[in-house]
Design a protein around this motif. Sequence first.
Motif, PDB file in Angstrom:
ATOM      1  N   GLN A  31       3.425  -0.622  -3.760  1.00 24.64           N
ATOM      2  CA  GLN A  31       3.537   0.496  -4.707  1.00 24.64           C
ATOM      3  C   GLN A  31       4.495   0.155  -5.843  1.00 24.64           C
ATOM      4  OE1 GLN A  31       4.539   3.619  -1.951  1.00 24.64           O
ATOM      5  NE2 GLN A  31       2.392   4.083  -1.527  1.00 24.64           N
ATOM      6  N   THR A  32       5.611  -0.508  -5.529  1.00 23.49           N
ATOM      7  CA  THR A  32       6.554  -0.936  -6.577  1.00 23.49           C
ATOM      8  C   THR A  32       5.885  -1.934  -7.513  1.00 23.49           C
ATOM      9  OG1 THR A  32       8.455  -0.550  -5.144  1.00 23.49           O
ATOM     10  CG2 THR A  32       8.781  -2.060  -7.003  1.00 23.49           C
TER      11      THR A  32
ATOM     12  N   SER B 265      10.530   0.246 -11.353  1.00 16.72           N
ATOM     13  CA  SER B 265      10.180  -0.911 -10.529  1.00 16.72           C
ATOM     14  C   SER B 265      11.264  -1.984 -10.489  1.00 16.72           C
ATOM     15  CB  SER B 265       8.866  -1.524 -11.003  1.00 16.72           C
ATOM     16  OG  SER B 265       8.944  -1.936 -12.352  1.00 16.72           O
ATOM     17  N   PHE B 266      12.077  -2.098 -11.529  1.00 16.50           N
ATOM     18  CA  PHE B 266      13.121  -3.120 -11.582  1.00 16.50           C
ATOM     19  C   PHE B 266      14.490  -2.508 -11.302  1.00 16.50           C
ATOM     20  CE2 PHE B 266       9.877  -5.251 -14.008  1.00 16.50           C
ATOM     21  CZ  PHE B 266      10.095  -6.591 -13.780  1.00 16.50           C
ATOM     22  N   HIS B 267      15.324  -3.249 -10.600  1.00 11.83           N
ATOM     23  CA  HIS B 267      16.727  -2.876 -10.499  1.00 11.83           C
ATOM     24  C   HIS B 267      17.341  -3.142 -11.877  1.00 11.83           C
ATOM     25  CE1 HIS B 267      20.977  -3.097  -9.433  1.00 11.83           C
ATOM     26  NE2 HIS B 267      20.637  -2.280  -8.448  1.00 11.83           N
TER      27      HIS B 267
ATOM     28  N   ASP C 238       6.767  -0.995   4.962  1.00  8.72           N
ATOM     29  CA  ASP C 238       7.557  -1.655   3.920  1.00  8.72           C
ATOM     30  C   ASP C 238       6.655  -2.457   2.986  1.00  8.72           C
ATOM     31  OD1 ASP C 238      10.210  -0.820   4.373  1.00  8.72           O
ATOM     32  OD2 ASP C 238      10.455  -2.268   5.999  1.00  8.72           O
ATOM     33  N   ARG C 239       5.650  -3.135   3.544  1.00  9.03           N
ATOM     34  CA  ARG C 239       4.732  -3.902   2.698  1.00  9.03           C
ATOM     35  C   ARG C 239       3.993  -2.978   1.736  1.00  9.03           C
ATOM     36  NH1 ARG C 239       0.691  -7.092   5.223  1.00  9.03           N
ATOM     37  NH2 ARG C 239       0.827  -8.482   3.442  1.00  9.03           N
TER      38      ARG C 239
ATOM     39  N   PRO D 114      -3.490   2.496  -5.002  1.00  6.37           N
ATOM     40  CA  PRO D 114      -2.691   1.848  -6.038  1.00  6.37           C
ATOM     41  C   PRO D 114      -3.567   1.265  -7.147  1.00  6.37           C
ATOM     42  CG  PRO D 114      -1.977   1.184  -3.846  1.00  6.37           C
ATOM     43  CD  PRO D 114      -3.239   1.982  -3.683  1.00  6.37           C
ATOM     44  N   ALA D 115      -3.001   1.164  -8.337  1.00  2.18           N
ATOM     45  CA  ALA D 115      -3.749   0.737  -9.516  1.00  2.18           C
ATOM     46  C   ALA D 115      -4.336  -0.656  -9.382  1.00  2.18           C
ATOM     47  CB  ALA D 115      -2.826   0.790 -10.737  1.00  2.18           C
ATOM     48  N   SER D 116      -3.738  -1.536  -8.575  1.00  2.00           N
ATOM     49  CA  SER D 116      -4.216  -2.911  -8.493  1.00  2.00           C
ATOM     50  C   SER D 116      -5.488  -3.061  -7.677  1.00  2.00           C
ATOM     51  CB  SER D 116      -3.134  -3.811  -7.907  1.00  2.00           C
ATOM     52  OG  SER D 116      -3.002  -3.556  -6.528  1.00  2.00           O
TER      53      SER D 116
END
Length: 151
Positions: free
Chosen positions: A40-41, A60-62, A34-35, A17-19
């Motif tokens: 990833q989100t 990423s957002f609802h 799930d974590r 992941p980018a972070s």
Amino acid sequence: MKYWIVIICALFAFNQPASANDLSDIAGGGPPSDRMAVLQTLNIYLSVTDGKDRSAIAKSFHPTAFLMSVSSKGALRSLTQDFWWERVSQIPDDQPSRTSRVLIIDVSGHAAIARIDITNGGDGTTSTDYFNLQKTSAGWRIVNKTLSQPI
């Protein structure tokens, strides 16, 4: 054999992941799968600002997500995703990079909370974003973002 290990490690690092965080660096609990999906989100969320990628908002957002802050006078503000994008899109391209670090991902059932600390590259100021996420039929989505600094 040694060269294959180097190549495999390089491929693994390329797909991270980018972070640059992995779950071992992040406090919290819940099923590791799930974590990781929440991470990833959050990494997609980070590409909105870091890469000025508007499409990452929908990923990423609802659509009904709230972005909350307070004004400089302490009044509660609810920001739309469009308003937030307008602010992000105005950041100059020559702005020094910022550093974002995911500190907490805690999952229980279909709900999760997360914390990301952000350090601005230019002046070193820091802020914190808090998130509530829900596991939907489309995957984990941010349903609420709360900013620690007034807007």
